[in-house]
Design a protein around this motif. Structure first.
Motif, PDB file in Angstrom:
ATOM      1  N   VAL A 206       0.846  -1.201   0.000  1.00 12.84           N
ATOM      2  CA  VAL A 206       0.000   0.000   0.000  1.00 12.84           C
ATOM      3  C   VAL A 206       0.879   1.249   0.000  1.00 12.84           C
ATOM      4  N   ARG A 207       1.971   1.194   0.749  1.00 13.23           N
ATOM      5  CA  ARG A 207       2.901   2.339   0.778  1.00 13.23           C
ATOM      6  C   ARG A 207       3.518   2.556  -0.608  1.00 13.23           C
ATOM      7  N   GLY A 208       3.868   1.437  -1.261  1.00 13.08           N
ATOM      8  CA  GLY A 208       4.417   1.531  -2.605  1.00 13.08           C
ATOM      9  C   GLY A 208       3.411   2.109  -3.585  1.00 13.08           C
ATOM     10  N   LEU A 209       2.147   1.754  -3.401  1.00 15.10           N
ATOM     11  CA  LEU A 209       1.078   2.279  -4.258  1.00 15.10           C
ATOM     12  C   LEU A 209       0.982   3.793  -4.118  1.00 15.10           C
ATOM     13  N   ARG A 210       1.088   4.281  -2.895  1.00 14.74           N
ATOM     14  CA  ARG A 210       1.025   5.735  -2.683  1.00 14.74           C
ATOM     15  C   ARG A 210       2.179   6.435  -3.399  1.00 14.74           C
ATOM     16  N   HIS A 211       3.362   5.799  -3.386  1.00 10.14           N
ATOM     17  CA  HIS A 211       4.527   6.368  -4.083  1.00 10.14           C
ATOM     18  C   HIS A 211       4.262   6.415  -5.589  1.00 10.14           C
ATOM     19  N   VAL A 212       3.674   5.360  -6.130  1.00  7.66           N
ATOM     20  CA  VAL A 212       3.343   5.310  -7.557  1.00  7.66           C
ATOM     21  C   VAL A 212       2.417   6.467  -7.925  1.00  7.66           C
ATOM     22  N   LEU A 213       1.396   6.701  -7.104  1.00  3.40           N
ATOM     23  CA  LEU A 213       0.441   7.781  -7.373  1.00  3.40           C
ATOM     24  C   LEU A 213       1.092   9.155  -7.224  1.00  3.40           C
ATOM     25  N   ASP A 214       1.973   9.281  -6.232  1.00  5.27           N
ATOM     26  CA  ASP A 214       2.691  10.552  -6.044  1.00  5.27           C
ATOM     27  C   ASP A 214       3.511  10.901  -7.282  1.00  5.27           C
ATOM     28  N   MET A 215       4.162   9.901  -7.856  1.00  6.91           N
ATOM     29  CA  MET A 215       4.988  10.125  -9.043  1.00  6.91           C
ATOM     30  C   MET A 215       4.129  10.521 -10.242  1.00  6.91           C
ATOM     31  N   MET A 216       2.918   9.969 -10.316  1.00 12.18           N
ATOM     32  CA  MET A 216       2.001  10.342 -11.399  1.00 12.18           C
ATOM     33  C   MET A 216       1.689  11.839 -11.331  1.00 12.18           C
ATOM     34  N   VAL A 217       1.421  12.322 -10.121  1.00 13.97           N
ATOM     35  CA  VAL A 217       1.074  13.735  -9.939  1.00 13.97           C
ATOM     36  C   VAL A 217       2.256  14.626 -10.303  1.00 13.97           C
ATOM     37  N   LYS A 218       3.461  14.242  -9.870  1.00 15.43           N
ATOM     38  CA  LYS A 218       4.647  15.047 -10.167  1.00 15.43           C
ATOM     39  C   LYS A 218       4.857  15.184 -11.668  1.00 15.43           C
ATOM     40  N   ARG A 219       4.676  14.065 -12.386  1.00 13.19           N
ATOM     41  CA  ARG A 219       4.884  14.105 -13.837  1.00 13.19           C
ATOM     42  C   ARG A 219       3.783  14.902 -14.548  1.00 13.19           C
ATOM     43  N   SER A 220       2.590  14.935 -13.940  1.00 15.44           N
ATOM     44  CA  SER A 220       1.486  15.651 -14.578  1.00 15.44           C
ATOM     45  C   SER A 220       1.528  17.149 -14.307  1.00 15.44           C
ATOM     46  N   ALA A 221       2.430  17.553 -13.389  1.00 18.15           N
ATOM     47  CA  ALA A 221       2.575  18.970 -13.019  1.00 18.15           C
ATOM     48  C   ALA A 221       1.292  19.534 -12.428  1.00 18.15           C
ATOM     49  N   GLN A 222       0.469  18.655 -11.850  1.00 16.47           N
ATOM     50  CA  GLN A 222      -0.762  19.097 -11.193  1.00 16.47           C
ATOM     51  C   GLN A 222      -0.447  19.475  -9.740  1.00 16.47           C
ATOM     52  N   ASN A 223      -1.215  20.397  -9.198  1.00 16.95           N
ATOM     53  CA  ASN A 223      -0.963  20.871  -7.842  1.00 16.95           C
ATOM     54  C   ASN A 223      -2.000  20.313  -6.875  1.00 16.95           C
ATOM     55  N   PHE A 224      -1.949  18.995  -6.618  1.00 17.69           N
ATOM     56  CA  PHE A 224      -2.853  18.393  -5.648  1.00 17.69           C
ATOM     57  C   PHE A 224      -2.229  17.117  -5.097  1.00 17.69           C
ATOM     58  N   ASP A 225      -2.709  16.711  -3.942  1.00 19.71           N
ATOM     59  CA  ASP A 225      -2.290  15.437  -3.359  1.00 19.71           C
ATOM     60  C   ASP A 225      -3.149  14.343  -3.962  1.00 19.71           C
TER      61      ASP A 225
END
Length: 286
Positions: A206-225
């Protein structure tokens, strides 16, 4: 702490919070010249007032009181005290915060930002497709096995809260992404015994899944958690916004109570209000 861990099977994070609550409580007892036996109901009310004076959120105060109720239950069972000072203390009313969700264009941005050159691109795409298409929880996604996916009927059998199974459908896009991912990583999936793999081809946590999602947001340049529950909120909100029956959404989410699902109708109503104000001619300046 041992009882919380071995008998109640609470998470390490929850146990750490309980331990902190008890440490703070014993510091308070020491500062007031009290102990667990001499601490009474009126002292509990004073303690509650002290927590509010610290400016803590109601949810935090509620958790701390819950910790101390559990603690005194334990003390009484073991004959350490006779009275339970927290038993009649009212729980603070929780703030009614609406769930946060992503708009459809933000979902699209996440899909577009996936790194196609990454060796885990197919996994990331399949995860995002499945979370958004089904609204399942992080724990439900991680525990999903290939034998619980029916590609013919396009449904998954989810092992959810309360050890209850439920059936959740998915769409053609999700079917395609899942098949492509499973086909490409079949050898590693079979060896690990887990549907979802990390970068080292070990079972994803589950922790790894959160990291995967965090990386998606960083690459999308979106400003949200982004967390799995935000995709779950988005799933429910978008269904209701597009006319889905609330009881059907309740079933899909695996909610015991319809009241839990109804919080998403508030979001839908707010969206409806904004649409009305932005589009009705009478709302425009004359």
């Amino acid at each position: 702490m041992d009882r919380l861990l071995y008998q109640r099977n609470l998470s390490a994070h929850t146990i750490k919070s309980y331990a902190k609550d008890l440490d703070e409580f014993h510091d308070f007892l020491k500062s007031e010249g009290l102990n667990i036996s001499t601490f009474k109901y009126m002292d509990a009310r004073n303690y509650l007032a002290m927590l509010y004076d610290k400016g803590l959120k109601r949810a935090t105060v509620s958790r701390k009181i819950s910790s101390l109720r559990s603690y005194y239950h334990f003390l009484i069972e073991h004959g350490e005290v006779e009275n339970h000072p927290f038993i009649n203390l009212p729980f603070p009313k929780k703030e009614k915060a609406l769930p946060t969700f992503l708009y459809e264009n933000e979902i699209d941005a996440l899909f577009e930002s996936l790194d196609q050159s990454s060796k885990m691109y197919l996994r990331d795409k399949a995860i995002l497709e499945l979370l958004y298409a089904t609204g399942i929880r992080a724990s439900e996604l991680i525990s999903l096995k290939t034998d619980r996916i029916d590609f013919d009927y396009m449904i998954i059998k989810v092992y959810g809260k309360g050890n209850k199974d439920r059936i959740v459908p998915f769409n053609e896009m999700t079917k395609s992404s899942l098949k492509e991912y499973i086909g490409h990583f079949k050898k590693h999936i079979d060896e690990s015994g887990s549907l979802w793999l990390n970068y080292r081809y070990e079972p994803l946590t589950v922790r790894g899944l959160r990291h995967v999602l965090d990386m998606m947001v960083k690459r999308s340049a979106q400003n949200f958690d982004l967390h799995p529950h935000k995709l779950r909120h988005s799933f429910a909100t978008h269904l209701l916004n597009n006319g889905a029956d609330i009881r059907a959404v309740q079933e899909l989410l695996g909610h015991e109570s319809l009241q839990t699902t109804q919080k998403y109708t508030h979001i839908s109503k707010e969206q409806l209000r904004k649409t009305y104000l932005n589009t009705h001619p009478g709302s425009q300046k004359r």
